[in-house]
Design a protein around this motif. Structure first.
Motif, PDB file in Angstrom:
ATOM      1  N   LEU A  97       0.827  -1.203   0.000  1.00 20.87           N
ATOM      2  CA  LEU A  97       0.000   0.000   0.000  1.00 20.87           C
ATOM      3  C   LEU A  97       0.866   1.260   0.000  1.00 20.87           C
ATOM      4  O   LEU A  97       0.564   2.234  -0.713  1.00 20.87           O
ATOM      5  N   LYS A  98       1.939   1.225   0.769  1.00 21.34           N
ATOM      6  CA  LYS A  98       2.860   2.355   0.814  1.00 21.34           C
ATOM      7  C   LYS A  98       3.434   2.637  -0.582  1.00 21.34           C
ATOM      8  O   LYS A  98       3.531   3.794  -1.013  1.00 21.34           O
ATOM      9  N   GLU A  99       3.786   1.584  -1.281  1.00 21.22           N
ATOM     10  CA  GLU A  99       4.343   1.728  -2.633  1.00 21.22           C
ATOM     11  C   GLU A  99       3.294   2.270  -3.613  1.00 21.22           C
ATOM     12  O   GLU A  99       3.597   3.106  -4.462  1.00 21.22           O
ATOM     13  N   ILE A 100       2.068   1.786  -3.499  1.00 26.02           N
ATOM     14  CA  ILE A 100       1.005   2.287  -4.392  1.00 26.02           C
ATOM     15  C   ILE A 100       0.791   3.780  -4.140  1.00 26.02           C
ATOM     16  O   ILE A 100       0.637   4.568  -5.080  1.00 26.02           O
ATOM     17  N   ASN A 101       0.828   4.174  -2.862  1.00 28.55           N
ATOM     18  CA  ASN A 101       0.673   5.591  -2.544  1.00 28.55           C
ATOM     19  C   ASN A 101       1.794   6.418  -3.155  1.00 28.55           C
ATOM     20  O   ASN A 101       1.563   7.463  -3.772  1.00 28.55           O
ATOM     21  N   LYS A 102       3.014   5.921  -3.005  1.00 25.61           N
ATOM     22  CA  LYS A 102       4.185   6.648  -3.518  1.00 25.61           C
ATOM     23  C   LYS A 102       4.155   6.783  -5.039  1.00 25.61           C
ATOM     24  O   LYS A 102       4.337   7.876  -5.586  1.00 25.61           O
ATOM     25  N   ARG A 103       3.893   5.673  -5.719  1.00 22.92           N
ATOM     26  CA  ARG A 103       3.877   5.700  -7.184  1.00 22.92           C
ATOM     27  C   ARG A 103       2.698   6.516  -7.712  1.00 22.92           C
ATOM     28  O   ARG A 103       2.784   7.140  -8.774  1.00 22.92           O
ATOM     29  N   SER A 104       1.601   6.499  -6.982  1.00 20.43           N
ATOM     30  CA  SER A 104       0.444   7.278  -7.400  1.00 20.43           C
ATOM     31  C   SER A 104       0.727   8.773  -7.226  1.00 20.43           C
ATOM     32  O   SER A 104       0.348   9.587  -8.084  1.00 20.43           O
ATOM     33  N   ARG A 105       1.409   9.107  -6.142  1.00 26.94           N
ATOM     34  CA  ARG A 105       1.796  10.499  -5.930  1.00 26.94           C
ATOM     35  C   ARG A 105       2.687  10.966  -7.079  1.00 26.94           C
ATOM     36  O   ARG A 105       2.464  12.020  -7.674  1.00 26.94           O
ATOM     37  N   ASN A 106       3.676  10.152  -7.432  1.00 34.22           N
ATOM     38  CA  ASN A 106       4.574  10.503  -8.538  1.00 34.22           C
ATOM     39  C   ASN A 106       3.819  10.699  -9.851  1.00 34.22           C
ATOM     40  O   ASN A 106       4.181  11.530 -10.666  1.00 34.22           O
ATOM     41  N   ALA A 107       2.791   9.897 -10.044  1.00 36.16           N
ATOM     42  CA  ALA A 107       2.018   9.962 -11.293  1.00 36.16           C
ATOM     43  C   ALA A 107       0.907  11.017 -11.228  1.00 36.16           C
ATOM     44  O   ALA A 107       0.225  11.253 -12.224  1.00 36.16           O
ATOM     45  N   GLY A 108       0.721  11.608 -10.061  1.00 32.96           N
ATOM     46  CA  GLY A 108      -0.320  12.628  -9.908  1.00 32.96           C
ATOM     47  C   GLY A 108      -1.729  12.053  -9.948  1.00 32.96           C
ATOM     48  O   GLY A 108      -2.649  12.680 -10.466  1.00 32.96           O
ATOM     49  N   HIS A 147      -2.741   9.411  -1.671  1.00 30.19           N
ATOM     50  CA  HIS A 147      -2.864   9.006  -3.078  1.00 30.19           C
ATOM     51  C   HIS A 147      -3.412   7.593  -3.248  1.00 30.19           C
ATOM     52  O   HIS A 147      -3.306   7.012  -4.320  1.00 30.19           O
ATOM     53  N   VAL A 148      -3.971   7.061  -2.173  1.00 32.45           N
ATOM     54  CA  VAL A 148      -4.732   5.816  -2.290  1.00 32.45           C
ATOM     55  C   VAL A 148      -6.109   6.043  -1.682  1.00 32.45           C
ATOM     56  O   VAL A 148      -6.251   6.776  -0.705  1.00 32.45           O
ATOM     57  N   ASN A 149      -7.101   5.462  -2.308  1.00 27.66           N
ATOM     58  CA  ASN A 149      -8.465   5.557  -1.814  1.00 27.66           C
ATOM     59  C   ASN A 149      -8.948   4.136  -1.524  1.00 27.66           C
ATOM     60  O   ASN A 149      -9.152   3.346  -2.448  1.00 27.66           O
ATOM     61  N   ILE A 150      -9.090   3.824  -0.243  1.00 29.98           N
ATOM     62  CA  ILE A 150      -9.513   2.462   0.124  1.00 29.98           C
ATOM     63  C   ILE A 150     -11.025   2.371  -0.007  1.00 29.98           C
ATOM     64  O   ILE A 150     -11.782   2.929   0.788  1.00 29.98           O
ATOM     65  N   LYS A 151     -11.466   1.663  -1.052  1.00 33.04           N
ATOM     66  CA  LYS A 151     -12.897   1.592  -1.364  1.00 33.04           C
ATOM     67  C   LYS A 151     -13.590   0.408  -0.701  1.00 33.04           C
ATOM     68  O   LYS A 151     -14.809   0.378  -0.632  1.00 33.04           O
ATOM     69  N   GLY A 152     -12.811  -0.608  -0.305  1.00 36.90           N
ATOM     70  CA  GLY A 152     -13.484  -1.774   0.269  1.00 36.90           C
ATOM     71  C   GLY A 152     -12.555  -2.939   0.495  1.00 36.90           C
ATOM     72  O   GLY A 152     -11.341  -2.767   0.625  1.00 36.90           O
ATOM     73  N   LEU A 153     -13.166  -4.132   0.532  1.00 35.62           N
ATOM     74  CA  LEU A 153     -12.437  -5.349   0.844  1.00 35.62           C
ATOM     75  C   LEU A 153     -12.652  -6.406  -0.245  1.00 35.62           C
ATOM     76  O   LEU A 153     -13.692  -6.433  -0.907  1.00 35.62           O
ATOM     77  N   MET A 154     -11.652  -7.262  -0.387  1.00 31.90           N
ATOM     78  CA  MET A 154     -11.743  -8.400  -1.310  1.00 31.90           C
ATOM     79  C   MET A 154     -11.342  -9.665  -0.579  1.00 31.90           C
ATOM     80  O   MET A 154     -10.454  -9.629   0.277  1.00 31.90           O
ATOM     81  N   GLY A 155     -12.008 -10.775  -0.912  1.00 31.10           N
ATOM     82  CA  GLY A 155     -11.605 -12.043  -0.323  1.00 31.10           C
ATOM     83  C   GLY A 155     -11.960 -13.213  -1.209  1.00 31.10           C
ATOM     84  O   GLY A 155     -12.838 -13.116  -2.079  1.00 31.10           O
ATOM     85  N   MET A 156     -11.238 -14.296  -0.982  1.00 29.40           N
ATOM     86  CA  MET A 156     -11.500 -15.547  -1.700  1.00 29.40           C
ATOM     87  C   MET A 156     -11.802 -16.633  -0.693  1.00 29.40           C
ATOM     88  O   MET A 156     -11.028 -16.842   0.251  1.00 29.40           O
ATOM     89  N   ALA A 157     -12.893 -17.343  -0.913  1.00 28.57           N
ATOM     90  CA  ALA A 157     -13.263 -18.434  -0.004  1.00 28.57           C
ATOM     91  C   ALA A 157     -12.464 -19.687  -0.340  1.00 28.57           C
ATOM     92  O   ALA A 157     -11.881 -19.798  -1.423  1.00 28.57           O
ATOM     93  N   THR A 158     -12.464 -20.602   0.582  1.00 26.35           N
ATOM     94  CA  THR A 158     -11.854 -21.909   0.335  1.00 26.35           C
ATOM     95  C   THR A 158     -12.512 -22.572  -0.868  1.00 26.35           C
ATOM     96  O   THR A 158     -13.727 -22.466  -1.062  1.00 26.35           O
ATOM     97  N   PHE A 159     -11.707 -23.223  -1.693  1.00 24.84           N
ATOM     98  CA  PHE A 159     -12.232 -23.949  -2.846  1.00 24.84           C
ATOM     99  C   PHE A 159     -12.748 -25.302  -2.372  1.00 24.84           C
ATOM    100  O   PHE A 159     -11.992 -26.237  -2.129  1.00 24.84           O
ATOM    101  N   THR A 160     -14.051 -25.402  -2.187  1.00 21.85           N
ATOM    102  CA  THR A 160     -14.643 -26.619  -1.625  1.00 21.85           C
ATOM    103  C   THR A 160     -16.104 -26.739  -2.054  1.00 21.85           C
ATOM    104  O   THR A 160     -16.738 -25.735  -2.412  1.00 21.85           O
ATOM    105  N   GLU A 161     -16.605 -27.950  -2.018  1.00 15.22           N
ATOM    106  CA  GLU A 161     -18.024 -28.192  -2.301  1.00 15.22           C
ATOM    107  C   GLU A 161     -18.898 -27.864  -1.081  1.00 15.22           C
ATOM    108  O   GLU A 161     -20.126 -27.869  -1.173  1.00 15.22           O
ATOM    109  N   ASP A 162     -18.262 -27.637   0.038  1.00 11.10           N
ATOM    110  CA  ASP A 162     -18.973 -27.394   1.294  1.00 11.10           C
ATOM    111  C   ASP A 162     -19.538 -25.967   1.323  1.00 11.10           C
ATOM    112  O   ASP A 162     -18.863 -25.016   1.719  1.00 11.10           O
ATOM    113  N   HIS A 163     -20.796 -25.834   0.910  1.00  9.42           N
ATOM    114  CA  HIS A 163     -21.416 -24.512   0.787  1.00  9.42           C
ATOM    115  C   HIS A 163     -21.502 -23.772   2.109  1.00  9.42           C
ATOM    116  O   HIS A 163     -21.389 -22.551   2.173  1.00  9.42           O
ATOM    117  N   GLN A 164     -21.734 -24.551   3.170  1.00  6.38           N
ATOM    118  CA  GLN A 164     -21.846 -23.940   4.501  1.00  6.38           C
ATOM    119  C   GLN A 164     -20.555 -23.232   4.872  1.00  6.38           C
ATOM    120  O   GLN A 164     -20.556 -22.131   5.415  1.00  6.38           O
TER     121      GLN A 164
END
Ligand SMILES: *Cc1c(COP(=O)(O)O)cnc(C)c1O
Length: 220
Positions: A97-108, A147-164
Protein backbone atom coordinates in the motif's frame (compact mmCIF):
# COMPACT_ATOMS: atom_id res chain seq x y z
CA UNK A 1 -14.74 -22.04 -27.93
CA UNK A 2 -16.86 -20.31 -25.34
CA UNK A 3 -19.60 -18.01 -26.54
CA UNK A 4 -18.42 -15.06 -24.48
CA UNK A 5 -21.27 -12.69 -25.30
CA UNK A 6 -23.90 -15.32 -24.55
CA UNK A 7 -22.31 -16.46 -21.29
CA UNK A 8 -21.86 -12.90 -20.11
CA UNK A 9 -25.42 -11.90 -20.97
CA UNK A 10 -26.75 -14.88 -19.05
CA UNK A 11 -24.83 -14.02 -15.88
CA UNK A 12 -25.72 -10.33 -16.11
CA UNK A 13 -29.37 -11.34 -16.26
CA UNK A 14 -29.02 -13.37 -13.07
CA UNK A 15 -27.34 -10.79 -10.88
CA UNK A 16 -28.81 -7.63 -9.34
CA UNK A 17 -28.23 -4.40 -11.25
CA UNK A 18 -26.28 -2.81 -8.41
CA UNK A 19 -23.68 -5.59 -8.40
CA UNK A 20 -20.59 -4.99 -10.55
CA UNK A 21 -19.40 -7.92 -12.60
CA UNK A 22 -15.67 -8.01 -13.27
CA UNK A 23 -15.06 -10.28 -16.24
CA UNK A 24 -11.80 -12.07 -15.45
CA UNK A 25 -10.03 -12.36 -18.81
CA UNK A 26 -6.68 -13.73 -17.60
CA UNK A 27 -4.99 -16.11 -20.09
CA UNK A 28 -7.67 -15.27 -22.68
CA UNK A 29 -7.04 -13.36 -25.93
CA UNK A 30 -7.95 -9.75 -26.58
CA UNK A 31 -10.54 -10.98 -29.10
CA UNK A 32 -12.51 -12.43 -26.16
CA UNK A 33 -12.41 -9.06 -24.42
CA UNK A 34 -13.60 -7.45 -27.66
CA UNK A 35 -16.58 -9.82 -27.70
CA UNK A 36 -17.57 -8.61 -24.25
CA UNK A 37 -16.94 -4.97 -25.11
CA UNK A 38 -19.20 -5.40 -28.13
CA UNK A 39 -22.16 -6.06 -25.88
CA UNK A 40 -21.29 -3.11 -23.69
CA UNK A 41 -19.33 -4.74 -20.88
CA UNK A 42 -16.58 -2.50 -19.48
CA UNK A 43 -15.08 -4.12 -16.35
CA UNK A 44 -12.24 -6.60 -16.86
CA UNK A 45 -9.91 -8.27 -14.40
CA UNK A 46 -6.39 -9.63 -14.80
CA UNK A 47 -4.02 -11.19 -12.30
CA UNK A 48 -0.62 -10.59 -13.89
CA UNK A 49 0.91 -7.19 -14.47
CA UNK A 50 2.59 -8.00 -17.76
CA UNK A 51 -0.56 -9.47 -19.25
CA UNK A 52 -2.62 -6.59 -17.96
CA UNK A 53 -0.35 -3.88 -19.39
CA UNK A 54 -0.10 -5.75 -22.70
CA UNK A 55 -3.87 -5.94 -23.11
CA UNK A 56 -4.29 -2.39 -21.88
CA UNK A 57 -1.94 -1.17 -24.61
CA UNK A 58 -3.76 -3.13 -27.29
CA UNK A 59 -7.07 -1.71 -26.17
CA UNK A 60 -5.80 1.76 -25.26
CA UNK A 61 -8.28 3.50 -27.54
CA UNK A 62 -11.10 2.19 -25.33
CA UNK A 63 -10.88 4.92 -22.70
CA UNK A 64 -14.13 3.68 -21.15
CA UNK A 65 -12.71 0.24 -20.36
CA UNK A 66 -12.09 -0.33 -16.64
CA UNK A 67 -9.16 -2.53 -15.69
CA UNK A 68 -9.12 -4.37 -12.38
CA UNK A 69 -5.93 -5.85 -10.96
CA UNK A 70 -7.03 -8.90 -8.97
CA UNK A 71 -3.86 -10.96 -8.51
CA UNK A 72 -0.93 -10.76 -6.14
CA UNK A 73 1.00 -7.60 -6.96
CA UNK A 74 4.74 -7.22 -6.46
CA UNK A 75 5.89 -3.84 -5.28
CA UNK A 76 8.35 -3.37 -8.11
CA UNK A 77 5.51 -3.60 -10.64
CA UNK A 78 3.16 -1.05 -9.11
CA UNK A 79 4.64 1.70 -11.26
CA UNK A 80 3.33 0.06 -14.44
CA UNK A 81 -0.28 0.16 -13.29
CA UNK A 82 -1.06 3.35 -11.47
CA UNK A 83 -1.63 5.59 -14.46
CA UNK A 84 -4.50 3.52 -15.86
CA UNK A 85 -5.81 0.94 -13.39
CA UNK A 86 -9.42 1.38 -12.23
CA UNK A 87 -9.20 -0.67 -9.04
CA UNK A 88 -6.55 -2.83 -7.35
CA UNK A 89 -8.34 -5.63 -5.46
CA UNK A 90 -5.25 -7.34 -4.13
CA UNK A 91 -3.59 -5.01 -1.65
CA UNK A 92 -2.28 -7.58 0.80
CA UNK A 93 0.45 -5.84 2.81
CA UNK A 94 1.23 -2.45 4.34
CA UNK A 95 4.39 -2.24 2.26
CA UNK A 96 2.46 -2.71 -0.96
CA UNK A 97 0.00 0.00 0.00
CA UNK A 98 2.86 2.36 0.81
CA UNK A 99 4.34 1.73 -2.63
CA UNK A 100 1.01 2.29 -4.39
CA UNK A 101 0.67 5.59 -2.54
CA UNK A 102 4.18 6.65 -3.52
CA UNK A 103 3.88 5.70 -7.18
CA UNK A 104 0.44 7.28 -7.40
CA UNK A 105 1.80 10.50 -5.93
CA UNK A 106 4.57 10.50 -8.54
CA UNK A 107 2.02 9.96 -11.29
CA UNK A 108 -0.32 12.63 -9.91
CA UNK A 109 -3.22 10.22 -9.40
CA UNK A 110 -5.24 8.69 -6.59
CA UNK A 111 -5.49 4.91 -6.94
CA UNK A 112 -8.62 3.06 -5.85
CA UNK A 113 -7.78 0.00 -3.78
CA UNK A 114 -9.38 -2.88 -1.94
CA UNK A 115 -7.68 -4.53 0.99
CA UNK A 116 -7.47 -8.28 0.49
CA UNK A 117 -8.56 -10.27 3.50
CA UNK A 118 -7.54 -13.82 4.22
CA UNK A 119 -10.79 -15.69 4.86
CA UNK A 120 -9.96 -19.13 3.43
CA UNK A 121 -8.45 -22.05 5.18
CA UNK A 122 -5.61 -22.49 2.70
CA UNK A 123 -2.26 -21.19 3.85
CA UNK A 124 -1.26 -20.07 0.39
CA UNK A 125 -3.82 -17.33 0.07
CA UNK A 126 -2.64 -13.78 0.53
CA UNK A 127 -4.27 -11.13 2.66
CA UNK A 128 -4.75 -9.41 5.97
CA UNK A 129 -6.46 -10.87 9.00
CA UNK A 130 -8.78 -8.78 11.14
CA UNK A 131 -6.12 -7.58 13.51
CA UNK A 132 -3.75 -6.62 10.71
CA UNK A 133 -6.53 -4.69 8.98
CA UNK A 134 -7.25 -2.71 12.10
CA UNK A 135 -3.59 -2.04 12.71
CA UNK A 136 -3.14 -0.81 9.17
CA UNK A 137 -6.06 1.59 9.02
CA UNK A 138 -5.25 2.99 12.45
CA UNK A 139 -1.54 3.40 11.79
CA UNK A 140 0.04 6.82 11.59
CA UNK A 141 1.61 6.08 8.20
CA UNK A 142 -1.81 5.20 6.79
CA UNK A 143 -3.31 8.55 7.81
CA UNK A 144 -0.74 10.26 5.60
CA UNK A 145 -1.50 8.29 2.42
CA UNK A 146 -3.26 10.82 0.22
CA UNK A 147 -2.86 9.01 -3.08
CA UNK A 148 -4.73 5.82 -2.29
CA UNK A 149 -8.47 5.56 -1.81
CA UNK A 150 -9.51 2.46 0.12
CA UNK A 151 -12.90 1.59 -1.36
CA UNK A 152 -13.48 -1.77 0.27
CA UNK A 153 -12.44 -5.35 0.84
CA UNK A 154 -11.74 -8.40 -1.31
CA UNK A 155 -11.60 -12.04 -0.32
CA UNK A 156 -11.50 -15.55 -1.70
CA UNK A 157 -13.26 -18.43 0.00
CA UNK A 158 -11.85 -21.91 0.34
CA UNK A 159 -12.23 -23.95 -2.85
CA UNK A 160 -14.64 -26.62 -1.62
CA UNK A 161 -18.02 -28.19 -2.30
CA UNK A 162 -18.97 -27.39 1.29
CA UNK A 163 -21.42 -24.51 0.79
CA UNK A 164 -21.85 -23.94 4.50
CA UNK A 165 -18.16 -23.37 4.89
CA UNK A 166 -17.97 -20.97 1.95
CA UNK A 167 -20.99 -19.09 3.30
CA UNK A 168 -19.35 -18.78 6.73
CA UNK A 169 -16.18 -17.39 5.19
CA UNK A 170 -18.09 -14.83 3.12
CA UNK A 171 -20.13 -13.86 6.20
CA UNK A 172 -16.94 -13.15 8.10
CA UNK A 173 -15.74 -10.88 5.30
CA UNK A 174 -19.05 -9.07 5.15
CA UNK A 175 -18.96 -8.46 8.84
CA UNK A 176 -15.49 -6.91 8.57
CA UNK A 177 -16.72 -4.86 5.62
CA UNK A 178 -19.62 -3.47 7.59
CA UNK A 179 -17.65 -2.69 10.70
CA UNK A 180 -14.40 -1.30 9.37
CA UNK A 181 -14.14 2.47 9.12
CA UNK A 182 -11.37 3.96 7.06
CA UNK A 183 -10.54 7.57 7.87
CA UNK A 184 -14.02 7.90 9.35
CA UNK A 185 -15.81 6.51 6.28
CA UNK A 186 -17.78 3.35 5.66
CA UNK A 187 -16.54 1.10 2.89
CA UNK A 188 -18.40 0.81 -0.44
CA UNK A 189 -17.12 -2.24 -2.29
CA UNK A 190 -17.25 -5.85 -1.17
CA UNK A 191 -15.49 -7.96 -3.81
CA UNK A 192 -16.25 -11.63 -3.29
CA UNK A 193 -17.52 -14.45 -5.48
CA UNK A 194 -16.00 -16.34 -8.43
CA UNK A 195 -17.41 -18.80 -10.98
CA UNK A 196 -17.94 -21.61 -8.50
CA UNK A 197 -19.25 -19.61 -5.54
CA UNK A 198 -20.76 -16.34 -6.76
CA UNK A 199 -24.32 -17.30 -5.89
CA UNK A 200 -23.32 -17.88 -2.29
CA UNK A 201 -21.37 -14.61 -2.34
CA UNK A 202 -24.45 -12.72 -3.55
CA UNK A 203 -26.52 -14.25 -0.75
CA UNK A 204 -23.88 -13.06 1.69
CA UNK A 205 -23.92 -9.47 0.45
CA UNK A 206 -21.27 -9.20 -2.24
CA UNK A 207 -21.55 -6.19 -4.54
CA UNK A 208 -18.65 -7.04 -6.84
CA UNK A 209 -18.11 -10.42 -8.50
CA UNK A 210 -14.95 -11.60 -10.24
CA UNK A 211 -15.94 -14.24 -12.78
CA UNK A 212 -13.66 -15.84 -15.35
CA UNK A 213 -14.31 -19.38 -16.51
CA UNK A 214 -18.12 -19.10 -16.54
CA UNK A 215 -17.72 -16.30 -19.10
CA UNK A 216 -14.61 -17.13 -21.12
CA UNK A 217 -14.45 -20.91 -20.68
CA UNK A 218 -12.03 -23.05 -18.75
CA UNK A 219 -8.40 -21.98 -18.62
CA UNK A 220 -5.55 -24.34 -19.46
C1 LIG B 1 -8.92 -16.24 -11.62
C2 LIG B 1 -9.51 -15.41 -10.55
C3 LIG B 1 -10.90 -15.23 -10.47
C4 LIG B 1 -11.89 -15.87 -11.42
O1 LIG B 1 -11.88 -17.25 -11.31
P1 LIG B 1 -12.99 -18.18 -12.03
O2 LIG B 1 -13.06 -19.36 -11.18
O3 LIG B 1 -12.45 -18.46 -13.39
O4 LIG B 1 -14.25 -17.41 -12.08
C5 LIG B 1 -11.38 -14.43 -9.46
N1 LIG B 1 -10.56 -13.84 -8.55
C6 LIG B 1 -9.23 -13.99 -8.61
C7 LIG B 1 -8.39 -13.31 -7.60
C8 LIG B 1 -8.66 -14.80 -9.59
O5 LIG B 1 -7.33 -14.95 -9.63
Amino acid sequence: MADVAQNLAKILEEIPKDVTLVAVSKTKPVSDIQAALNIGHLHFGENKVQELTGKQEELADRKDLKWHMIGHLQRNKVKYLVDFVHLIHSVDSPRLLKEINKRSRNAGVVTNCLLQVHIAEEESKYGFDEQELNELVNSEAFQGYEHVNIKGLMGMATFTEDHQKVAREFKSLRSLFENLEVKGNKLEILSMGMSNDYKIALDEGSNMLRIGSNIFGERN
